[in-house]
Design an enzyme around this catalytic site. Structure first.
Site, PDB file in Angstrom:
ATOM      1  N   HIS A  72     -30.360  63.280 -24.585  1.00 50.01           N
ATOM      2  CA  HIS A  72     -30.219  63.598 -23.163  1.00 50.01           C
ATOM      3  C   HIS A  72     -31.410  63.028 -22.397  1.00 50.01           C
ATOM      4  CE1 HIS A  72     -27.181  67.188 -23.387  1.00 50.01           C
ATOM      5  NE2 HIS A  72     -26.792  66.128 -24.071  1.00 50.01           N
ATOM      6  N   TYR A 202     -29.009  74.063 -15.734  1.00 44.56           N
ATOM      7  CA  TYR A 202     -29.751  75.306 -15.532  1.00 44.56           C
ATOM      8  C   TYR A 202     -29.408  75.792 -14.128  1.00 44.56           C
ATOM      9  CZ  TYR A 202     -32.684  74.223 -19.611  1.00 44.56           C
ATOM     10  OH  TYR A 202     -33.146  73.942 -20.888  1.00 44.56           O
ATOM     11  N   PRO A 293     -36.471  81.359 -24.467  1.00 43.07           N
ATOM     12  CA  PRO A 293     -35.768  80.109 -24.772  1.00 43.07           C
ATOM     13  C   PRO A 293     -35.574  79.181 -23.581  1.00 43.07           C
ATOM     14  CG  PRO A 293     -34.220  81.936 -24.686  1.00 43.07           C
ATOM     15  CD  PRO A 293     -35.591  82.537 -24.582  1.00 43.07           C
ATOM     16  N   LYS A 297     -38.873  75.560 -26.231  1.00 44.65           N
ATOM     17  CA  LYS A 297     -40.128  75.227 -26.893  1.00 44.65           C
ATOM     18  C   LYS A 297     -40.296  75.835 -28.284  1.00 44.65           C
ATOM     19  CE  LYS A 297     -41.499  72.575 -23.773  1.00 44.65           C
ATOM     20  NZ  LYS A 297     -41.084  71.209 -24.075  1.00 44.65           N
ATOM     21  N   TYR A 385     -40.897  69.202 -20.343  1.00 45.75           N
ATOM     22  CA  TYR A 385     -39.628  69.426 -21.035  1.00 45.75           C
ATOM     23  C   TYR A 385     -39.482  68.495 -22.247  1.00 45.75           C
ATOM     24  CZ  TYR A 385     -34.759  70.976 -21.400  1.00 45.75           C
ATOM     25  OH  TYR A 385     -33.572  71.541 -21.832  1.00 45.75           O
TER      26      TYR A 385
END
Length: 391
Positions: A72, A202, A293, A297, A385
């Site tokens: 991704h 998200y 979550p 990480k 990220y």
């Protein structure tokens, strides 16, 4: 029995460390309370940072990941009636993440360790560790109805968030008060359905947070924010899909539905143990720290711990240099606390808190607008990220 490194826990940290040490010619024995079948069949999330992907590939355990995983290049933030893409690939100079479930990583590591002749003991019980302040600690355990004693140079506590090894550090030698319990949880599902999005979504909404993720072209993993006391039996499939759609509708996103074959509730906690070592004991992964979550990480921090610990043990066995071992906690905790910050930041920006006011809601939306409109803010999110390079 005698080995150089005794590893308690056959999760990502323990198995990867055993694999890396093997490449150095350092012997290890790995034990775990669970059976191999239980470890390989316990489905957990898996978003791998670029550094994690590179390490697995470079050390010979990434072939199936590269074949079956999903690269991704971006993520989507949904809020205030729209969907906004963060192009992580462009913002980080070509870095990305891999969607590949944790249990798949464990399957690969177990297969590789067994092919290399590793000593892995699954389904052990009555584990006792002694002599951590000496140069020859021992691990005693029962395996196959026989009591075993393992003598080693070092003990690695990699036995996850339900750790017993962390409690081997004497009171007064450790701080365990770095803890936060969040007032919400995630209701997670696995469903037989086509993907709802090419990349993760998200979503912030007045009804609460939603994460649209994936597992495969036919199986999807999705979550919505819920009360920690939520009972999954109170939620029918129809009610679940209605809740997802209600939270996504304001942004224009839609969810692809299908039969749900797993439901669970994930609790939200942050924790750090300082230091991550005592005598000949070194903690790694969830045995030393846990994160919400939201920032993806957990497993990546375990891999980073192991990367540091592998080099430290390598220096010891190569030249009897203990410098890297002595500084293990200090080195690992720098990344751990950055991961804690990012996980908390993402969580607080996207979730609805029970005591939130209209002021708090407007502040969250302003932060989301900043992240999706400012290249500098977007780059900060993207770099965190995809993960900093392993050092």
């Amino acid at each position: 029995m005698r080995t150089q490194v005794g590893i308690v826990g056959a999760g990502p940290a323990g198995l990867l460390l055993s694999h890396l040490l093997h490449l150095r010619g350092v012997e290890s024995v790995v034990i775990d309370l669970q059976t191999r079948e239980s470890i390989e069949q316990t489905i957990k999330a898996g978003i791998l940072e670029q550094g994690t992907v590179d390490l697995l590939r470079q050390t010979g355990v990434g072939d199936r990941m590269m074949r079956d995983g999903f690269v991704h290049h971006g993520i989507n933030l949904a809020f205030s009636g729209g969907i906004h893409r963060i192009n992580m690939y462009e913002l980080t100079g070509g870095r990305a993440v891999m969607v590949y479930a944790q249990h798949e990583v464990l399957i690969d590591l177990i297969a590789k360790r067994l092919a290399d002749g590793a000593d892995l003991r699954f389904g052990v019980s009555d584990t006792e560790v002694e002599g951590l302040a000496t140069e020859q600690p021992t691990i005693r355990f029962t395996h196959g109805n026989a009591r075993q004693t393992l003598e080693c140079d070092f003990v690695i506590g990699a036995d996850g968030s339900r750790t017993s090894t962390r409690f081997l550090i004497p009171e007064g030698k450790v701080r365990t008060d770095f803890f936060r319990q969040y007032p919400f949880a995630w209701f997670g599902i696995l469903a037989e359905a086509p993907p709802s999005s090419d990349e993760l979504i998200y979503a912030h909404s007045e009804r609460g947070f939603v994460l649209i993720s994936t597992r495969s072209p036919k199986v999807q993993r999705m979550y919505f924010q819920c009360d920690p006391a939520t009972n999954v039996d109170d939620w029918s499939d129809d009610r679940i899909w209605e809740e997802f759609q209600a939270r996504l509708a304001p942004s224009g996103a839609t969810v692809q539905t299908g039969p749900i074959f797993r439901k669970d509730v994930l609790q939200f906690r942050s924790f750090v143990c300082e230091p991550m070592q005592y005598g000949r004991l070194f903690l790694a992964g969830d045995a030393a720290h846990t994160v919400p979550p939201t920032g993806a990480k957990g497993m990546n921090l375990a891999v980073a711990d192991v990367h540091v610990l592998d080099r430290a043990l390598g220096a010891y066995y190569d030249s009897n240099d203990i410098g890297l071992l002595e500084s293990y906690s200090r080195t690992a905790l720098q990344r751990v606390w950055r991961g804690q910050w990012f996980s908390f930041w993402m969580t607080s920006m996207l979730h609805r808190f029970s005591d939130a006011t209209d002021f708090d809601l407007r502040r969250q939306l302003a932060e989301l607008e900043l992240v999706t409109s400012s290249p500098t803010a977007a780059k900060n999110l993207a770099e965190s990220y995809v993960g900093l390079p392993l050092t």
